[in-house]
Design a protein around this motif. Structure first.
Motif, short mmCIF file in Angstrom:
data_model
loop_
_atom_site.label_atom_id
_atom_site.label_comp_id
_atom_site.label_asym_id
_atom_site.label_seq_id
_atom_site.Cartn_x
_atom_site.Cartn_y
_atom_site.Cartn_z
N ARG A 189 33.09 42.86 32.19
CA ARG A 189 34.35 42.81 31.43
C ARG A 189 34.09 42.00 30.16
NH1 ARG A 189 35.04 45.88 34.98
NH2 ARG A 189 36.79 46.08 36.42
N ALA A 215 36.48 49.00 32.83
CA ALA A 215 37.92 48.97 32.53
C ALA A 215 38.21 49.26 31.06
CB ALA A 215 38.53 47.62 32.93
N ASP A 240 39.11 53.40 32.27
CA ASP A 240 40.55 53.66 32.13
C ASP A 240 40.82 54.65 31.00
OD1 ASP A 240 41.06 51.87 34.18
OD2 ASP A 240 41.34 50.16 32.83
#
Length: 497
Positions: A189, A215, A240
Motif C-alpha cells: 500500500r 488496492a 479496485d
C-alpha cells in the motif's frame, strides 16, 4: 518534550507495520482515553482483521475505507520493518552462514580456513541479478548507497508483501539499482507522490511491473504511470479497478496488461483499445459478457487493439455467440482462452463448443491453452496442409448450420446464394467456409459454365501473400479448396489447353 512527542507521532503516521502476521498502515499514534499510554491506530490491509472504523466510544481518531478495517494496538506489538540490506542478509543468512572452520590441505600442510567460505559467498551475493525479498518486511533503503554497493547488478527484484510506505521510499531503493528491469511490489500500500514524474529516473530501465492486490483504482494507476514510461508488462490483478479511461501519453509501450479479478464496466473497455503495441490482455474474472466493435461490420476488421494476439476471458459471463463473432474482427487474435463461461454450457459436448469457436475465429491457433491440432504433412513443396482440427471444425460447422443457411436464402449456386442479413450477422464466416469447403471439381464446374470450356481441360493453381513468388498447383479434383489452405485474398489462377 511535548514537541518531541508530537513530532514522533507525526513521523509514525503513514508508516507500514506488521502485527501477528497482518500488515497495515498507521493512521494515528497517541492516547486513547480513558486508557493510559500510547496506542497505534492501524488500518489493516484486510478489513476482517479490524474491529472498527477508527472510532472509540464516540470519538473519531482516524478513518478507514472499511467500517471494520481499523483497530488500536500497542507500539510494542508492531514491527516497522527493516532496511533492504538487513532483509537481504536475513533472507540469505543460511547461505551466508559462516562455518566454524574448515580444514584444507595445501601441499603437505593442513591449515584451518576460517572465513574463506564467507568471502566466496559474499562475492556471489555481489553478483546477484535476481533478488527476492518477498514478505521480508523491507521498509526502506537503509544507509546511503548501501544497496548500490551490496547488490549493484540486480535486474529482477521482488518486494511483494513488504512494509514500504510510499513511492518515494520505493524510488530510494530502485534508484540504486541501475539495471533493474523487473519489479514486483504486489500486496503493498504505497502513498502517492505529488509529482510522480520527478521519480521517473528511479524506474528508467523498468520493463515489467507487478502491482497485484495493491488496492489501486485505474485513476491512481494513470497518476503513477509517468514514473514508468518504459514499462511493457503491467500486472494489475485483484485491485479496485472498475472503470477504464483513455491512457493518453502514458502506458504507450505496453505489450502485456493483466486486469483480471477486477469488476470492470465493460463499456469502458474500448478506452484502452488504441494502445498500439498491446499484444496480451487478461480480462479473466472481470464480469466480461459482451463487446461491440462498431467501426467494423460482420466479416471486416476493427481498428481496435491492432496488435492484440492473446486474449484471456476465463471465468466470465459470456453467454452469446455474437461475442465470439465480434472477436473475429480483431485482426491479430491468435490465442484465446474462455474457459468456464456460460456459453460453453450450451453444447452438451465441450468439444463441440470448441469446434464452433475454432470455426468462428479463422486465425486462432491456440484455444483454452490447447493448440489447434495440425497435420505435419505437406500438400506440395513448402505448403503445409491446413490444420486438421480446423478443417474438421469448419466442415462440421457448415453441416451444423447448413439447413439454417438454406432456409435463410442460401444456395449452392453462387448466383442464387443470397442468405438474409439476420443469418449473416449470426454466422459472419459461413460464406467463407462454404467457399473453402467447395471441392475442386465443383469449382471447375462453375468455371465451365462461365467460360464455356470443358472442365477436363481446366488446370487450377493459386498464389498467396504468405508464399510470395510461388504458384501452388491444385491437382486433386476430389479435395476441397480448404485442403490446399486457400484463404480470403488468395488468387486462383485458371489455365486451359
Amino acid at each position: 518534550m511535548m514537541k518531541m512527542m508530537m513530532d514522533e507521532e507525526e513521523e509514525h503516521v503513514g508508516m507500514r507495520v506488521t502485527c501477528d502476521g497482518h500488515r497495515g498502515t498507521v493512521r494515528y499514534m497517541g492516547p486513547v482515553p480513558p486508557t493510559t499510554g500510547v496506542w497505534l491506530g492501524v488500518e489493516w490491509d484486510h478489513p476482517e482483521r479490524g474491529k472498527h472504523d477508527g472510532s472509540h466510544e464516540g470519538v473519531r481518531f482516524f478513518t478507514c475505507r472499511h467500517r471494520t478495517g481499523g483497530s488500536f494496538v500497542r507500539p510494542a506489538k508492531a514491527r516497522f520493518g527493516v532496511g533492504y540490506v538487513t532483509a537481504l542478509k536475513r533472507r540469505y543468512e543460511e547461505e551466508l552462514e559462516e562455518p566454524a572452520g574448515e580444514d584444507m590441505k595445501i601441499s603437505s600442510k593442513t591449515v584451518l580456513m576460517v572465513g574463506f567460505e564467507r568471502v566466496r559467498l559474499k562475492q556471489r551475493v555481489d553478483q546477484l541479478t535476481e533478488v527476492s525479498l518477498r514478505r521480508c518486511e523491507v521498509s526502506g533503503p537503509g544507509p546511503q548507497n548501501q544497496i548500490r554497493n551490496t547488490t549493484p547488478d540486480v535486474e529482477s527484484l521482488d518486494l511483494s508483501g513488504s512494509l514500504l510506505s510510499s513511492w518515494e521510499v520505493l524510488a530510494a531503493i530502485t534508484g540504486q539499482l541501475e539495471s533493474l528491469r523487473e519489479l514486483q511490489i504486489s500486496h503493498n500500500r504505497l502513498s502517492f507522490s505529488s509529482d510522480p514524474s520527478l521519480l521517473s529516473p528511479a524506474f528508467s530501465c523498468l520493463r515489467l511491473l507487478s502491482l497485484n492486490s495493491c488496492a489501486l483504482t485505474w485513476t491512481q494507476v494513470l497518476q503513477c504511470a509517468p514514473m514508468w514510461q518504459q514499462v511493457e508488462e503491467l500486472y494489475l490483478s485483484d485491485n479496485d479497478i472498475t472503470e477504464l479511461t483513455r491512457p493518453d501519453h502514458v502506458l504507450q509501450n505496453l505489450r502485456v496488461l493483466d486486469l483480471s479479478n477486477n469488476q470492470i464496466l465493460q463499456e469502458t473497455l474500448l478506452h484502452i483499445s488504441h494502445l498500439p503495441w498491446l499484444e496480451k490482455l487478461n480480462l479473466s474474472s472481470t464480469g466480461f459478457s459482451a463487446v461491440e466493435f462498431s467501426d467494423a461490420s460482420a466479416g471486416d476488421e476493427t481498428t481496435a487493439f491492432p496488435a492484440l494476439n492473446t486474449l484471456l476471458l476465463d471465468d466470465n459471463n459470456i453467454s452469446e455467440w455474437c461475442v465470439v463473432n465480434e472477436l473475429e474482427k480483431l485482426r491479430s487474435l491468435l490465442h484465446l482462452s474462455c474457459r468456464r463461461n456460460p456459453l460453453l454450457q450450451k453444447e452438451k459436448n465441450p468439444e463441440t463448443a470448441r469446434q464452433i469457436i475454432i470455426a468462428r475465429l479463422g486465425r486462432l491457433t491456440l484455444l483454452d491453452m490447447r493448440k489447434v491440432e495440425c497435420d505435419v504433412e505437406c500438400v506440395c513443396v513448402c505448403v503445409q496442409v491446413e490444420c486438421d482440427e480446423r478443417r474438421g471444425a469448419e466442415l462440421d460447422y457448415c453441416k451444423m448450420f447448413g439447413s439454417a443457411w438454406l432456409r435463410a436464402g442460401g444456395h449452392s449456386e453462387p448466383e442464387q446464394n443470397q442468405p438474409n442479413t439476420h443469418f449473416l450477422t449470426d454466422h459472419p464466416r459461413f460464406l467463407t467456409l462454404i467457399h473453402k469447403s467447395m471441392i475442386v471439381q465443383k469449382v471447375k464446374g462453375l468455371l465451365h459454365r462461365q467460360l464455356k470450356l470443358p472442365a477436363v481441360r481446366l488446370k487450377l493453381s493459386y498464389t498467396c501473400a504468405k508464399l510470395a513468388g510461388r504458384e501452388i498447383e491444385i491437382d486433386n479434383d476430389l479435395k476441397p479448396l480448404q485442403f490446399y489452405s486457400v484463404e480470403d485474398g488468395d488468387s486462383i489462377l485458371v489455365r486451359w489447353s
